[in-house]
Design an enzyme around this catalytic site. Structure first.
Site: not given
Ligand code: DX5
Ligand code: ZN
Length: 217
Positions: A7, A32, A34, A36, A65, A67, A136, A174
């Site tokens: 990620s 990956h 993320d 947000m 992903h 969010m 998650m 994840d």
């Molecule tokens: C959290 C993200 C993850 C995050 C995971 O909301 O969706 O993808 O990057 O990070 P680690 O592996 O540090 O928990």
């Molecule tokens: Zn993620």
């Protein structure tokens, strides 16, 4: 065989291309990403313009992903940015079935993510339409959190649910995955393992990526 999806959230944002080269050298096939929005989750990361720029730099499979609240507003942006998989949250899309169809209409794989408290049964009536389920194992929003132990049971239940209803689906997990729990998560039935801080926080990112692969083969 399970695969690792590093990620980018925990990478050095001032040197994203360099970070990508390291995970490529470590054997990663997925990236990956993320996204947000500061609304669905209490944090803001990056959006489609950053992903589009990275698309020119690598052939890694882009596992996006989202969010974000009402992701249906932005599907086309992320398709154009070069996503190979777009995963939305079950809890964030008003008309989940419609949004899944939209993702698929662009020829992109459609994933649905479930927060820790959301039951797998909530996907029963879309199970034939999706390509990936993302469990998650932390509450979404931040890297570096601890794996929620009850999610092992949820991964096992999701594995059975997938095997029964649509065995083609990729089971992704994840959050909070480290060298010392990755094997248990694979054993519970995960196909695709997201790792953020445990890879990009390592002194040697190339070696750490290899270490993860060595543990899951
Ligand atoms: C959290 C993200 C993850 C995050 C995971 O909301 O969706 O993808 O990057 O990070 P680690 O592996 O540090 O928990
Ligand atoms: Zn993620």
């Amino acid at each position: 065989m399970a695969k690792i999806a590093p990620s980018l959230l925990s990478a050095d944002f001032a040197n994203l291309e360099g970070e990508i080269r390291k995970i490529e050298a470590g054997g990663a096939e997925y990236l990956h990403l993320d996204v947000m929005d500061g609304n669905y989750v209490p944090n803001i990361s990056f959006g489609a313009p950053v992903i589009a720029k990275l698309r020119d730099k690598t052939d890694l499979i882009f596992d996006v992903h989202l969010m974000i609240e009402k992701p249906e507003r932005y599907i086309e942006n992320f398709v154009k940015a070069g996503a190979d998989i777009i995963t939305i949250h079950q809890e964030a899309s008003l008309h989940l079935h419609r949004t899944i169809q939209e993702i698929k209409s662009h020829g992109v794989k459609a994933g649905v993510s479930l927060n820790p408290a959301t039951p797998i049964e909530s996907l029963k009536y879309v199970i034939d339409d999706i390509d990936l389920i993302l469990i998650m194992s932390v509450n979404p929003g931040f890297g570096g959190q601890s794996f929620i132990p009850t999610m092992i049971e949820k991964i096992k239940e999701t594995r059975s649910f997938i095997d029964k209803h649509n065995p083609q689906i990729i089971l992704e997990v994840d959050g909070g995955i480290k060298l010392d729990n990755v094997q248990e998560i694979v054993k519970a039935g995960a196909d695709l393992i997201v790792v953020g801080s445990a890879i990009f926080g390592a002194d040697d990112v190339v070696e750490r990526t290899k270490e993860f692969y060595n543990l899951i083969v």
